[in-house]
Write a protein that holds these residues in place. Sequence first.
Motif, PDB file in Angstrom:
ATOM      1  N   PRO A   1      40.224  38.844  26.005  1.00 61.90           N
ATOM      2  CA  PRO A   1      41.533  38.344  26.467  1.00 61.90           C
ATOM      3  C   PRO A   1      42.030  38.978  27.762  1.00 61.90           C
ATOM      4  N   HIS A   2      41.154  39.710  28.426  1.00 67.19           N
ATOM      5  CA  HIS A   2      41.580  40.382  29.663  1.00 67.19           C
ATOM      6  C   HIS A   2      41.436  39.395  30.820  1.00 67.19           C
ATOM      7  N   SER A   3      42.546  38.957  31.334  1.00 69.65           N
ATOM      8  CA  SER A   3      42.528  37.822  32.255  1.00 69.65           C
ATOM      9  C   SER A   3      43.643  37.939  33.286  1.00 69.65           C
ATOM     10  N   LEU A   4      43.253  37.899  34.535  1.00 71.92           N
ATOM     11  CA  LEU A   4      44.236  37.930  35.620  1.00 71.92           C
ATOM     12  C   LEU A   4      45.044  36.627  35.639  1.00 71.92           C
ATOM     13  N   GLY A   5      44.367  35.534  35.323  1.00 73.54           N
ATOM     14  CA  GLY A   5      45.058  34.243  35.278  1.00 73.54           C
ATOM     15  C   GLY A   5      46.111  34.213  34.194  1.00 73.54           C
ATOM     16  N   LEU A   6      45.780  34.753  33.033  1.00 68.21           N
ATOM     17  CA  LEU A   6      46.751  34.762  31.941  1.00 68.21           C
ATOM     18  C   LEU A   6      47.898  35.733  32.231  1.00 68.21           C
ATOM     19  N   LEU A   7      47.590  36.828  32.906  1.00 67.15           N
ATOM     20  CA  LEU A   7      48.660  37.764  33.309  1.00 67.15           C
ATOM     21  C   LEU A   7      49.653  37.046  34.222  1.00 67.15           C
ATOM     22  N   TYR A   8      49.131  36.318  35.195  1.00 66.17           N
ATOM     23  CA  TYR A   8      50.006  35.595  36.135  1.00 66.17           C
ATOM     24  C   TYR A   8      50.785  34.503  35.404  1.00 66.17           C
ATOM     25  N   SER A   9      50.096  33.838  34.469  1.00 64.13           N
ATOM     26  CA  SER A   9      50.766  32.785  33.692  1.00 64.13           C
ATOM     27  C   SER A   9      51.865  33.363  32.799  1.00 64.13           C
TER      28      SER A   9
ATOM     29  N   VAL B   1      48.708  46.236  32.781  1.00 60.95           N
ATOM     30  CA  VAL B   1      47.310  45.997  33.157  1.00 60.95           C
ATOM     31  C   VAL B   1      46.729  47.238  33.828  1.00 60.95           C
ATOM     32  N   ALA B   2      45.572  47.642  33.349  1.00 58.22           N
ATOM     33  CA  ALA B   2      44.871  48.775  33.973  1.00 58.22           C
ATOM     34  C   ALA B   2      43.842  48.199  34.935  1.00 58.22           C
ATOM     35  N   ILE B   3      43.943  48.575  36.188  1.00 54.50           N
ATOM     36  CA  ILE B   3      42.985  48.080  37.186  1.00 54.50           C
ATOM     37  C   ILE B   3      42.148  49.258  37.682  1.00 54.50           C
ATOM     38  N   LYS B   4      40.863  49.174  37.483  1.00 56.31           N
ATOM     39  CA  LYS B   4      39.956  50.237  37.911  1.00 56.31           C
ATOM     40  C   LYS B   4      39.664  50.109  39.412  1.00 56.31           C
ATOM     41  N   PRO B   5      39.153  51.171  40.022  1.00 57.79           N
ATOM     42  CA  PRO B   5      38.849  51.094  41.462  1.00 57.79           C
ATOM     43  C   PRO B   5      37.876  49.969  41.821  1.00 57.79           C
ATOM     44  N   ASP B   6      37.040  49.558  40.871  1.00 53.77           N
ATOM     45  CA  ASP B   6      36.108  48.460  41.175  1.00 53.77           C
ATOM     46  C   ASP B   6      36.738  47.080  40.971  1.00 53.77           C
ATOM     47  N   GLY B   7      38.033  47.050  40.664  1.00 55.24           N
ATOM     48  CA  GLY B   7      38.738  45.772  40.494  1.00 55.24           C
ATOM     49  C   GLY B   7      38.702  45.231  39.083  1.00 55.24           C
ATOM     50  N   SER B   8      37.854  45.808  38.234  1.00 51.35           N
ATOM     51  CA  SER B   8      37.848  45.332  36.841  1.00 51.35           C
ATOM     52  C   SER B   8      39.164  45.760  36.184  1.00 51.35           C
TER      53      SER B   8
ATOM     54  N   ALA C   1      44.320  43.490  42.699  1.00 52.71           N
ATOM     55  CA  ALA C   1      43.133  43.263  41.871  1.00 52.71           C
ATOM     56  C   ALA C   1      42.108  42.402  42.622  1.00 52.71           C
ATOM     57  N   VAL C   2      42.586  41.337  43.244  1.00 53.11           N
ATOM     58  CA  VAL C   2      41.669  40.440  43.966  1.00 53.11           C
ATOM     59  C   VAL C   2      40.970  41.193  45.100  1.00 53.11           C
ATOM     60  N   MET C   3      41.748  41.988  45.825  1.00 51.77           N
ATOM     61  CA  MET C   3      41.154  42.738  46.955  1.00 51.77           C
ATOM     62  C   MET C   3      40.065  43.688  46.459  1.00 51.77           C
TER      63      MET C   3
ATOM     64  N   ARG D   1      41.519  52.447  28.352  1.00 48.34           N
ATOM     65  CA  ARG D   1      41.879  52.753  29.725  1.00 48.34           C
ATOM     66  C   ARG D   1      41.308  54.108  30.153  1.00 48.34           C
ATOM     67  N   ALA D   2      41.392  55.058  29.245  1.00 48.07           N
ATOM     68  CA  ALA D   2      40.973  56.417  29.578  1.00 48.07           C
ATOM     69  C   ALA D   2      39.453  56.583  29.551  1.00 48.07           C
ATOM     70  N   ASP D   3      38.803  55.904  28.618  1.00 44.95           N
ATOM     71  CA  ASP D   3      37.383  56.196  28.370  1.00 44.95           C
ATOM     72  C   ASP D   3      36.422  55.489  29.313  1.00 44.95           C
ATOM     73  N   ARG D   4      36.886  54.460  29.979  1.00 43.73           N
ATOM     74  CA  ARG D   4      35.924  53.659  30.742  1.00 43.73           C
ATOM     75  C   ARG D   4      36.143  53.780  32.251  1.00 43.73           C
ATOM     76  N   ASP D   5      35.043  53.771  32.969  1.00 42.32           N
ATOM     77  CA  ASP D   5      35.130  53.752  34.434  1.00 42.32           C
ATOM     78  C   ASP D   5      35.279  52.329  34.946  1.00 42.32           C
ATOM     79  N   SER D   6      34.844  51.385  34.123  1.00 45.50           N
ATOM     80  CA  SER D   6      34.873  49.985  34.542  1.00 45.50           C
ATOM     81  C   SER D   6      35.043  49.095  33.307  1.00 45.50           C
ATOM     82  N   PHE D   7      35.706  47.974  33.510  1.00 49.84           N
ATOM     83  CA  PHE D   7      35.848  47.003  32.415  1.00 49.84           C
ATOM     84  C   PHE D   7      34.882  45.829  32.572  1.00 49.84           C
ATOM     85  N   PHE D   8      33.981  45.927  33.537  1.00 52.89           N
ATOM     86  CA  PHE D   8      33.008  44.841  33.699  1.00 52.89           C
ATOM     87  C   PHE D   8      32.033  44.822  32.533  1.00 52.89           C
TER      88      PHE D   8
END
Lengths: 608, 120
Positions: free
Chosen positions: A178-186, A223-230, A284-286, B46-53
Motif C-alpha cells: 500500500p505504499h503509494s505516492l499516488g495514493l498519498l496525493y489522492s 511518509v518516510a522517503i529514503k535518500p534513494d527516493g523509495s 520524492a520524484v526528484m 522506517r528505522a531498519d531499512r536503507d531502502s523500500f525498493f
Amino acid sequence: MASAKHILGVSAFYHDSAAALVSDGEIIAAAQEERFSRKKHDPRFPANAINYCLEEGGIEARDLAAVVFYENPIKTMDRVVQMLAETGEAGLGPWLEGAPGALGTKIRFDDLVANELKCDVPVLYSEHHLSHAASTYFPSAFEEAGILTVDGVGEWATTTLAMGRGREIEVLEEIHFPHSLGLLYSAFTQFCGFRVNSGEYKLMGLAPYGRPVFADIIRDELVAIKPDGSFALNLEYFGFLDSLSMTNSRFHELLGGEPREAESRLTQRECDLAASIQVVTEEAVMKLVETLVRTTGTRNLCMAGGVALNCVANGKVIREGLVDDIWIQPAAGDAGGALGAAMLASYKYFDIPRAPCNKRDRQNGSYLGAGYSNAEVKAYLDVNEKPYQVLENEERARYVAQSIADGKIVGYMVGRMEFGPRSLGSRSILGDPRNQDTQSTMNLKIKYRESFRPFAPSVLDYRSKDYFDLESDSPYMLLVAPVKEEIRLPFELNDEEDLVDVVNRPRSSLPAITHVDFSARVQTVHEDTKPDYFNMLREFEKITGEGVVVNTSFNVRGEPPVCSPRDAYVCFMRTEMDVLVMENCILEKTQQPAFDDVADWRGEYELD
Amino acid sequence: MTLPTGVENTNLINSEDRELLTTFFKQRIVPLSEDLSIKETYAQRRADRDSFFVKRHSPSMTRVEFELDLKDRDAFAATLETHWQNRPLQPVAQDLITLGTRFEQLDEKVDLSEFVYEMF
C-alpha cells in the motif's frame, strides 16, 4: 507481403477506460471511452473506443492478431485478497464495496471481448506498470532511456524504475502497495474537498497559493522517503485499507481538523496543504529520478502513471538538470495503459522490430482520436439548420486569430481528437492571454469552474523562450515553467487576501496564463504536428506581436472534452463562447437560433 | 445502501448478496489474517531499512506470461489457485470465484467513487 500485425490494447474497469490500435508497431488510433459515452473518467469496458479504433484502422475485429488487457487480473486479485486478509475484520466495508465488481465484471475480460468483437481473437494480458512503462518508452524517440512510472496502484507495484533499450524494457526496482505516492496525493486531494482521481489536478493548481507549512509533518509522520527516493506510508493515518475514505481521524487530527466539505469555500489551510504535499511529492520524484539516472547511466527519461501528470514536478526535473531529455506519455494515467499494452505485446510477444524514429516522437502529437470531415460537420449543421460560413484554411487561421485578438472566446475543433487529458488545439477553447479578464471569463462563464484554476498557454515553438524559462519542447502541456522575468509585473501573495482577488490581480503582461507563482503550464506548438493551430498562432502573432494564446479543454466542468460536432455545438450554445470553429465551418454565436436546451444540462454532468 | 463507514455503497447489491459477501468475508478471509498480517510496525520499517525498493521476480514479462488462461470463470479459478499454490490463500480461490457468479450480470459501475481511489 505478410499482412500487418494489428494489436488492440484495452484498459478498463478502474479509471479512464480506453482502447488503442497499434499496427506493426505503429500507433494508428487511441481514444478514451468517456469521449464517446460522455461520462467523465468512464471506467466501463470501452466498446465505443474499440469500435472507433477498428474503424480508424480500416480493419475488422477478425483482422486483429490479439487483444491485450493492460494488467494482470490474477495479480490484482492476489493483491486485493491478500490485503483484505491482512486487514482483517476492518476490511469489510471496502470488501462490500469492491467485491461485486472485482468478482463480477473485472474477471470477465475474455468474455466481454468475445461478446463485443463477435469473433475468436486471442486475448493476452500485460502488467499494469509494464504497460505504463511501455506507453512512455516505446512512443518516445529514445533508443535508450530510464523509465519512471508512478501512480496509485496497479497489481502490486505503485512505482517502478526501469530501463528501456531498443525494444526491451527491464524493470529494475519496484515499490509495492500500500505504499503509494499516488495514493498519498489522492489522500490530500480528498482531504481538501476534491474528488479522488479527478481533483488531483486542482490540488496542484491550488498549491502556489499556499506555503508548505505542513511539509515537515508529512515527512515526519505520513511518509518516510529514503535518500534513494523509495518511500513507505505510515498506514496508521490512512483509511483506504479499512474504510471507504482515503484518510482517517488520526490524519485529520494531525493536520488540524476535519476535511473540507466539497464545494465549500477554500481557505488558506487547503492552500497550505496543497503546497505542502506538492513539495513532498516533488522531493520524492526528484530522488527517484536521481536514483534512476545513477542506476541506468542514461540521462534520457521517460515517465508515465498518474503522478507523471504532475507537470509542476516534471518541470522541476528538467529545470534542475537531473536529465538531459524527458518524454512523458500524454495519456499518462490508466488510459495510456491501453497503448502501452498494445506496444508491449507488439515488441515482446510478436517480435515486431522497433523502427528508428526520425521525428520528435512516435505519438503524432497525440492526435490519435476521432476526427470529422468537413462533409460530416456540414451534414450536422445543415440537418439542424445552424447558420455557418466556410473559410479555407488560411482564411480560417486569420479569422480565428482576429476573433481572439478582439477579445472573443473561440471553441476550436479541428483535426483528430487528443489522446490524454490535455487539449492540444484539436478540442480547445481559446482566448487572448493579454486580456486581464480572460481567466475569470473563461472560468466562470465558459467552464463554470473554480476561479482559482489557471489556464495554459499554447505558444509557437520558436517564441517559447521569449515568454518562458523552458529549455525543452513541451508539446503535450506536461511541463510547468517560470514566466520570464522580463514580462512579470510586481506581485506578492498576501495570506489575508481572498482567492478571487488574488486571481484578478495581473502577474505579467500575459495575465491569463501566468499563475500566482509566475509559472505557466506550457504547450509548445509545432508546425509538423499541428499545422492548422500553428498557422493560427502565426496569424495571432502578426496581429498582436504575441505568439501565444490561452488554451483550455473544450468542455464545461464535469463534462469530458467534446468529441463530435454535436457535442461541440451543444457546449458552444450552453456557454458564453463567441465563435465556434468546426473544421472549415465557422459559427458566430450572434447568428445562431435560440437554443432549445430543455434538459437541465448542469445536472447532466456531475461536478468533478 | 449505507456501509458501516457511513458512505453510500455505489454497487447496487441486494441484502441477500450483501449477507453472502459478509459471511464469506468473515468465514474465509478474516481467519487468514493471523497468517498474513504484517507484524512490522512503521517505526521499525522506517528505522531498519536503507531502502523500500523491492525486486520483481523477473525483470520483464516472458512470452508465456502474456497468455493467461482466463477464458471463463473455471479457468480463472484454476489459474488463481495455481498462483496461490502453497500459500494460505490457495483454499479460497475456487469458492471466491464461484461467489462471483452472483455478480456476473451486475451492471458495470459508471462512476468512480469520489471517496476512495478505485483499487479493487
